[in-house]
Design a protein around this motif. Structure first.
Motif, PDB file in Angstrom:
ATOM      1  N   UNK A  49       0.864  -1.187   0.000  1.00 21.18           N
ATOM      2  CA  UNK A  49       0.000   0.000   0.000  1.00 21.18           C
ATOM      3  C   UNK A  49       0.894   1.229   0.000  1.00 21.18           C
ATOM      4  N   UNK A  51       0.945   4.863   0.165  1.00 25.61           N
ATOM      5  CA  UNK A  51       0.047   5.962   0.530  1.00 25.61           C
ATOM      6  C   UNK A  51       0.756   6.954   1.438  1.00 25.61           C
ATOM      7  N   UNK A  54       1.645   6.982   5.616  1.00 23.85           N
ATOM      8  CA  UNK A  54       2.569   5.853   5.693  1.00 23.85           C
ATOM      9  C   UNK A  54       2.235   4.869   4.589  1.00 23.85           C
ATOM     10  N   UNK A  56       2.572   0.792   3.619  1.00 21.11           N
ATOM     11  CA  UNK A  56       2.667  -0.466   4.374  1.00 21.11           C
ATOM     12  C   UNK A  56       2.919  -1.623   3.417  1.00 21.11           C
ATOM     13  N   UNK A  58       2.609  -5.701   3.363  1.00 21.00           N
ATOM     14  CA  UNK A  58       1.985  -6.825   4.063  1.00 21.00           C
ATOM     15  C   UNK A  58       2.599  -8.118   3.523  1.00 21.00           C
ATOM     16  N   UNK A  72       3.210  -6.752   9.081  1.00 19.03           N
ATOM     17  CA  UNK A  72       2.855  -5.448   8.502  1.00 19.03           C
ATOM     18  C   UNK A  72       4.057  -4.518   8.688  1.00 19.03           C
ATOM     19  N   UNK A  74       5.745  -1.099   8.347  1.00 19.45           N
ATOM     20  CA  UNK A  74       5.438   0.311   8.117  1.00 19.45           C
ATOM     21  C   UNK A  74       6.604   0.975   7.381  1.00 19.45           C
ATOM     22  N   UNK A  77       6.374   7.901   3.878  1.00 18.22           N
ATOM     23  CA  UNK A  77       5.283   8.507   3.127  1.00 18.22           C
ATOM     24  C   UNK A  77       5.521   8.314   1.630  1.00 18.22           C
ATOM     25  N   UNK A 104       6.702  -4.319  16.742  1.00 17.18           N
ATOM     26  CA  UNK A 104       5.723  -3.465  17.418  1.00 17.18           C
ATOM     27  C   UNK A 104       5.605  -3.850  18.893  1.00 17.18           C
ATOM     28  N   UNK A 109       0.539  -8.205  18.185  1.00 21.53           N
ATOM     29  CA  UNK A 109       0.605  -7.492  16.900  1.00 21.53           C
ATOM     30  C   UNK A 109       1.918  -7.827  16.207  1.00 21.53           C
ATOM     31  N   UNK A 111       3.576  -5.764  13.762  1.00 22.92           N
ATOM     32  CA  UNK A 111       4.060  -4.614  13.021  1.00 22.92           C
ATOM     33  C   UNK A 111       5.578  -4.567  13.053  1.00 22.92           C
TER      34      UNK A 111
ATOM     35  N   UNK B 111       9.206  18.439   3.991  1.00 23.28           N
ATOM     36  CA  UNK B 111       8.567  18.333   2.674  1.00 23.28           C
ATOM     37  C   UNK B 111       8.857  19.581   1.851  1.00 23.28           C
ATOM     38  N   UNK B 235      -0.971  15.092  -1.446  1.00 21.05           N
ATOM     39  CA  UNK B 235      -0.689  14.278  -0.253  1.00 21.05           C
ATOM     40  C   UNK B 235      -1.822  13.264  -0.026  1.00 21.05           C
ATOM     41  N   UNK B 236      -3.046  13.746  -0.137  1.00 20.36           N
ATOM     42  CA  UNK B 236      -4.210  12.853  -0.013  1.00 20.36           C
ATOM     43  C   UNK B 236      -4.085  11.902   1.168  1.00 20.36           C
ATOM     44  N   UNK B 238      -4.496   9.336   3.855  1.00 21.06           N
ATOM     45  CA  UNK B 238      -5.431   8.219   3.927  1.00 21.06           C
ATOM     46  C   UNK B 238      -5.763   7.952   5.399  1.00 21.06           C
ATOM     47  N   UNK B 241      -4.655   4.443   6.804  1.00 19.24           N
ATOM     48  CA  UNK B 241      -3.210   4.259   6.978  1.00 19.24           C
ATOM     49  C   UNK B 241      -2.652   5.211   8.038  1.00 19.24           C
ATOM     50  N   UNK B 244      -3.420   3.534  11.287  1.00 17.95           N
ATOM     51  CA  UNK B 244      -3.025   2.131  11.345  1.00 17.95           C
ATOM     52  C   UNK B 244      -2.029   1.812  12.473  1.00 17.95           C
ATOM     53  N   UNK B 247      -2.595   0.573  16.559  1.00 19.17           N
ATOM     54  CA  UNK B 247      -2.776  -0.754  17.160  1.00 19.17           C
ATOM     55  C   UNK B 247      -1.467  -1.331  17.699  1.00 19.17           C
ATOM     56  N   UNK B 248      -0.339  -0.705  17.342  1.00 23.08           N
ATOM     57  CA  UNK B 248       0.955  -1.186  17.825  1.00 23.08           C
ATOM     58  C   UNK B 248       1.340  -0.568  19.161  1.00 23.08           C
TER      59      UNK B 248
END
Lengths: 127, 254
Positions: A49, A51, A54, A56, A58, A72, A74, A77, A104, A109, A111, B111, B235-236, B238, B241, B244, B247-248
């Motif tokens: 991904x 994006x 960040x 990612x 997988x 996962x 990370x 950018x 992580x 998890x 990560x 940036x 930049x958009x 997300x 993400x 994301x 959770x860590x």
């Protein structure tokens, strides 16, 4: 001899820097990942991904006991990675990738941050 | 002689025509061309227009010790600031929901930035979070009831530099420094001074926020000219993400 060792060390350091995945720039890694630990595995890419803020990666990695771990990784950018030549197609589903990075912190998890990515044979993974 | 006289007549006619044109433009062109009231001596206006590189090539990347360096310019927090910092929870930082970076962090994010100078305003466009700030040079008043993420900016040129003052920010739980969990309030006031140093663009930024800081604090930084022809990327952000990594974390609060 000492000079040779120093040069070898410096070369290795530069090589690692070049091969390393662009670092996470959006946030500090400390709260999320344990910089005192290292985790490494070889896995099959299921998704990349690309994006902001960040990217990612997988991967599914087979364990010795027959189970599979879904990692996962990370990454940086997309805006910054693209300046180094990365695109959404630099890594594709099905690619075999080896990573070494920081795990992580939250239990349960998988990560990974600040990872060095290579092909399974150790050759650099570059755009 | 007649030629000379004719020349005078023709010249007078041109002068009259020019005067009419100037009058016409003065009366009717205000909606077509940005009007300036604050523009000063052209010698005082530095050339800031262009694409500027604020990445690792230009300066050390931001982090817990940058641009606020312990022992140098790290802020002294008041009791309220310390209390907020102590209870700060990384998971609540608005950036994990794509809320844009704001002053004083936005200017130091690694940036690209594009500056466009108009007679009545200067536009700062940031690749990070697709943000645009307008600095008004026309002497307009700051609105009393409008508060936004980027605040309201006015400015003027002085001694070869652009001076910007920004107020009317919304409260932000990590609005001073998200790496160190330092908030900023609606009383935050940011001043920036931009000037050219050879090819470089330099800036000194100062933050005052009596709600959280005991005294004003400043950092100085620079940008390098962007690569020829570089256009800022979208930049958009997300939202999935962005959040994301939450959770860590080992949660501070449940």
């Amino acid at each position: 001899m000492k000079a040779l060792l120093w040069i070898s060390g410096a070369t290795l350091a530069v090589t690692i820097l070049i091969m390393s995945v662009p670092a996470v720039a959006h946030h500090a890694s400390g709260p999320f990942y344990d910089s005192e630990k290292r985790v490494e595995a070889v896995g099959t890419v299921t998704k990349f991904v690309f994006r902001n803020p960040h990217s990612f990666l997988y991967l599914d990695s087979a364990n010795a006991d027959g189970t599979t771990t879904a990692w996962e990784v990370e990454m940086g950018t997309a805006v910054m990675m693209s300046r180094r030549g990365w695109t959404p197609d630099t890594i594709q589903a099905g690619d075999e990738v080896k990573f070494v990075g920081q795990p992580s912190r939250a239990p349960g998890t998988f990560g990974v941050c600040c990872a060095e990515l290579t092909r399974p044979d150790g050759s650099p993974l570059r755009p | 002689m007649s030629l000379a006289g004719g020349g005078v007549v023709r010249g007078s006619g041109r002068c009259a025509g020019l005067a009419v044109c100037v009058l016409f433009l003065a009366l009717f062109s205000s909606d077509l061309v940005p009007v300036t009231t604050a523009q000063t001596n052209p010698d005082e206006v530095p050339r800031l227009t262009g694409v500027w590189d604020g990445g690792p090539r230009a300066r050390r990347v931001n982090g817990p010790n940058m641009p606020w360096v312990p022992g140098e310019n790290f802020p002294v927090l008041n009791e309220r600031g310390l209390a907020y910092q102590a209870t700060f929870d990384e998971a609540i930082a608005p950036k994990y929901d794509c809320v844009p970076s704001a002053s004083p962090a936005l200017q130091y994010d690694p940036y690209m930035m594009e500056v466009t100078q108009w007679p009545d305003r200067v536009l700062f466009r940031y690749e990070k979070d697709d943000q645009i700030r307008t600095v008004w040079l026309d002497g307009r008043e700051t609105p009393t009831t409008e508060f936004t993420v980027q605040g309201f900016s006015t400015g003027h040129y002085e001694d070869g530099a652009l001076l910007v003052e920004t107020t009317n920010f919304v409260f932000d739980i990590a609005g001073f420094d998200d790496y160190n969990g330092i908030p900023s309030s609606q009383q935050k006031r940011v001043t920036e001074r931009y000037w050219r140093d050879g090819d470089d663009l330099r800036m000194t930024l100062t933050v005052e926020d009596p709600m959280f800081l005991r005294e004003p604090v400043s950092y100085t930084t620079r940008w390098l000219p962007g690569a020829e022809g570089y256009q800022l990327q979208a930049y958009n952000c997300d939202p999935f993400e962005a959040g994301h990594p939450r959770k860590y974390l080992v949660p501070k609060y449940r």
